[in-house]
Every structure is written in structure tokens, then in C-alpha cells.
Design a protein around this motif. Sequence first.
Motif, PDB file in Angstrom:
ATOM      1  N   UNK A 160       4.446  66.878  28.935  1.00 20.21           N
ATOM      2  CA  UNK A 160       3.081  66.328  28.934  1.00 20.21           C
ATOM      3  C   UNK A 160       2.412  66.565  30.287  1.00 20.21           C
ATOM      4  N   UNK A 161       3.106  66.234  31.368  1.00 20.89           N
ATOM      5  CA  UNK A 161       2.532  66.392  32.705  1.00 20.89           C
ATOM      6  C   UNK A 161       2.244  67.856  33.023  1.00 20.89           C
ATOM      7  N   UNK A 162       3.106  68.747  32.583  1.00 21.06           N
ATOM      8  CA  UNK A 162       2.942  70.183  32.833  1.00 21.06           C
ATOM      9  C   UNK A 162       1.673  70.707  32.158  1.00 21.06           C
ATOM     10  N   UNK A 163       1.334  70.137  31.016  1.00 20.96           N
ATOM     11  CA  UNK A 163       0.233  70.662  30.205  1.00 20.96           C
ATOM     12  C   UNK A 163      -1.029  69.807  30.212  1.00 20.96           C
ATOM     13  N   UNK A 164      -1.071  68.741  30.979  1.00 16.37           N
ATOM     14  CA  UNK A 164      -2.246  67.867  31.026  1.00 16.37           C
ATOM     15  C   UNK A 164      -2.879  67.917  32.408  1.00 16.37           C
ATOM     16  N   UNK A 165      -4.152  68.272  32.441  1.00 19.90           N
ATOM     17  CA  UNK A 165      -4.847  68.351  33.728  1.00 19.90           C
ATOM     18  C   UNK A 165      -6.326  68.054  33.504  1.00 19.90           C
ATOM     19  N   UNK A 166      -6.865  67.229  34.363  1.00 22.69           N
ATOM     20  CA  UNK A 166      -8.257  66.789  34.259  1.00 22.69           C
ATOM     21  C   UNK A 166      -8.974  67.191  35.546  1.00 22.69           C
ATOM     22  N   UNK A 167     -10.136  67.846  35.415  1.00 22.50           N
ATOM     23  CA  UNK A 167     -10.860  68.325  36.598  1.00 22.50           C
ATOM     24  C   UNK A 167     -11.265  67.187  37.533  1.00 22.50           C
ATOM     25  N   UNK A 168     -11.371  65.959  37.039  1.00 17.24           N
ATOM     26  CA  UNK A 168     -11.777  64.825  37.877  1.00 17.24           C
ATOM     27  C   UNK A 168     -10.640  64.346  38.774  1.00 17.24           C
ATOM     28  N   UNK A 169      -9.399  64.717  38.443  1.00 20.57           N
ATOM     29  CA  UNK A 169      -8.242  64.344  39.267  1.00 20.57           C
ATOM     30  C   UNK A 169      -7.240  65.511  39.320  1.00 20.57           C
ATOM     31  N   UNK A 170      -7.786  66.701  39.478  1.00 16.82           N
ATOM     32  CA  UNK A 170      -7.005  67.930  39.363  1.00 16.82           C
ATOM     33  C   UNK A 170      -5.837  67.988  40.361  1.00 16.82           C
ATOM     34  N   UNK A 171      -6.049  67.595  41.572  1.00 20.46           N
ATOM     35  CA  UNK A 171      -4.960  67.674  42.572  1.00 20.46           C
ATOM     36  C   UNK A 171      -3.848  66.676  42.250  1.00 20.46           C
ATOM     37  N   UNK A 172      -4.210  65.495  41.832  1.00 18.65           N
ATOM     38  CA  UNK A 172      -3.221  64.476  41.439  1.00 18.65           C
ATOM     39  C   UNK A 172      -2.420  64.961  40.222  1.00 18.65           C
ATOM     40  N   UNK A 173      -3.111  65.527  39.220  1.00 15.33           N
ATOM     41  CA  UNK A 173      -2.427  66.021  38.025  1.00 15.33           C
ATOM     42  C   UNK A 173      -1.509  67.198  38.346  1.00 15.33           C
ATOM     43  N   UNK A 174      -1.945  68.081  39.224  1.00 12.78           N
ATOM     44  CA  UNK A 174      -1.091  69.208  39.624  1.00 12.78           C
ATOM     45  C   UNK A 174       0.144  68.709  40.365  1.00 12.78           C
ATOM     46  N   UNK A 175      -0.034  67.735  41.231  1.00 13.86           N
ATOM     47  CA  UNK A 175       1.123  67.177  41.956  1.00 13.86           C
ATOM     48  C   UNK A 175       2.111  66.544  40.983  1.00 13.86           C
ATOM     49  N   UNK A 176       1.597  65.835  39.978  1.00 21.84           N
ATOM     50  CA  UNK A 176       2.465  65.210  38.971  1.00 21.84           C
ATOM     51  C   UNK A 176       3.223  66.283  38.182  1.00 21.84           C
ATOM     52  N   UNK A 177       2.544  67.358  37.820  1.00 21.63           N
ATOM     53  CA  UNK A 177       3.194  68.443  37.085  1.00 21.63           C
ATOM     54  C   UNK A 177       4.289  69.084  37.927  1.00 21.63           C
ATOM     55  N   UNK A 178       3.998  69.337  39.186  1.00 26.20           N
ATOM     56  CA  UNK A 178       4.982  69.955  40.083  1.00 26.20           C
ATOM     57  C   UNK A 178       6.164  69.022  40.299  1.00 26.20           C
ATOM     58  N   UNK A 179       5.898  67.738  40.455  1.00 28.38           N
ATOM     59  CA  UNK A 179       6.969  66.759  40.685  1.00 28.38           C
ATOM     60  C   UNK A 179       7.964  66.705  39.527  1.00 28.38           C
ATOM     61  N   UNK A 180       7.507  67.003  38.312  1.00 27.27           N
ATOM     62  CA  UNK A 180       8.389  66.961  37.141  1.00 27.27           C
ATOM     63  C   UNK A 180       9.145  68.245  36.887  1.00 27.27           C
ATOM     64  N   UNK A 181       9.060  69.198  37.834  1.00 26.81           N
ATOM     65  CA  UNK A 181       9.734  70.489  37.659  1.00 26.81           C
ATOM     66  C   UNK A 181      10.680  70.763  38.822  1.00 26.81           C
ATOM     67  N   UNK A 182      11.531  71.745  38.612  1.00 24.73           N
ATOM     68  CA  UNK A 182      12.468  72.172  39.651  1.00 24.73           C
ATOM     69  C   UNK A 182      12.758  73.655  39.461  1.00 24.73           C
TER      70      UNK A 182
END
Length: 176
Positions: A65-87
Motif C-alpha cells: 500500500x505504501x509503495x503504491x500510494x502517494x498524494x501530491x499534498x504530502x509527496x515527500x512524507x509519502x515517499x519517505x514512508x514508501x522507502x521506509x517499508x523497503x530494503x
Amino acid sequence: MRSAVSTPSRPRRWRTVPVAVVLLLASLLAAGGFGVSWALAANDSSVQLAATRDRVLRAGRQAVINFNSIDHRRVRQDMSRAIEGTTGPLREVLEGSREQRVERVTKNKSVTEAEILASALTELNERQGKARMIASYKITKIEDGGKPTTSRWRVRAELSRTDGQWKLSRMTPSAG
């Protein structure tokens, strides 16, 4: 004619004592049986394995979900969340494309939300810290306040335990 001879009867409370004793013994036996069952279940490795499978699957679902969900109003926060869930390599790809993704999402004013439709673990090796899962999900995307579009995806994903957390290490589209 016979005369009615009355025999002295025992007081009522003496009749209830054997019933009370039987009920007490039955209660003690039931409590003991439940206690033994609970102790066996609490130490059963299959129960622990099931709990681990649930925890890994939840982490995998959330990472997809985090990898595929991103909102332009909080794009940096969403990208950080996506990156945090990966390795591993998947994280490297996300980190390497971060600024391009941020720019594209911001420019298009897009909002992308993923929703898991179904998922399952197909493998779990807790000792090695590796797991595999399959998932189907839908993505709803809206660009610049326009009409939403929906697409459906199926993926095979690999998870790795890193610093005590399960993270996506690979995700590839699944045929069919």
C-alpha cells in the motif's frame, strides 16, 4: 387397617451436600482441563508460527500500500514512508528515483491510493528472515482534480527481515 407410621426424614440440607460435592468436583476437573489446554496452546509452536505469519503478511500488505500510494499534498512524507517499508535493491530503486517521482506527482497534482483486495504468504523462513507473498490490489488515481481511474494489479513480493522489521525487498508483476 394399617396405621401410617412416619419415619423420621433427614433434613433437606443433607440431601444437597452430595449434589454440591459432585458439582464442585466437576468444576475443578473442568478448570484443570481448561488450564492444561491453555498451557499447551500457549507453548504450541504452530500458534507462534501462525502469529508470525499474520505479522509478516500485515507488514507486507502495508508495504505494498505504501509503495503504491502517494498524494501530491504530502509527496515527500509519502515517499519517505514508501522507502521506509523497503530494503535492498527495491529501496535503492526508490531512493534513486525519488526526486523524479516527487516532481512528476507534484506537477500532475496526482493522488494515487492503493487498496489490497487479496493477499497471502506463500513462503516463510523465519530463521533466514525471508518470506514471499502474493497480492492483488487496485490503484485509484486522480490527476489535477480530474476523474478517477482505477487499475488492478497482481504481484509477487519478497520480504526480508531487517532490524527486526519485515520489509519489501522485491516486487514483480504477476501474470494472469
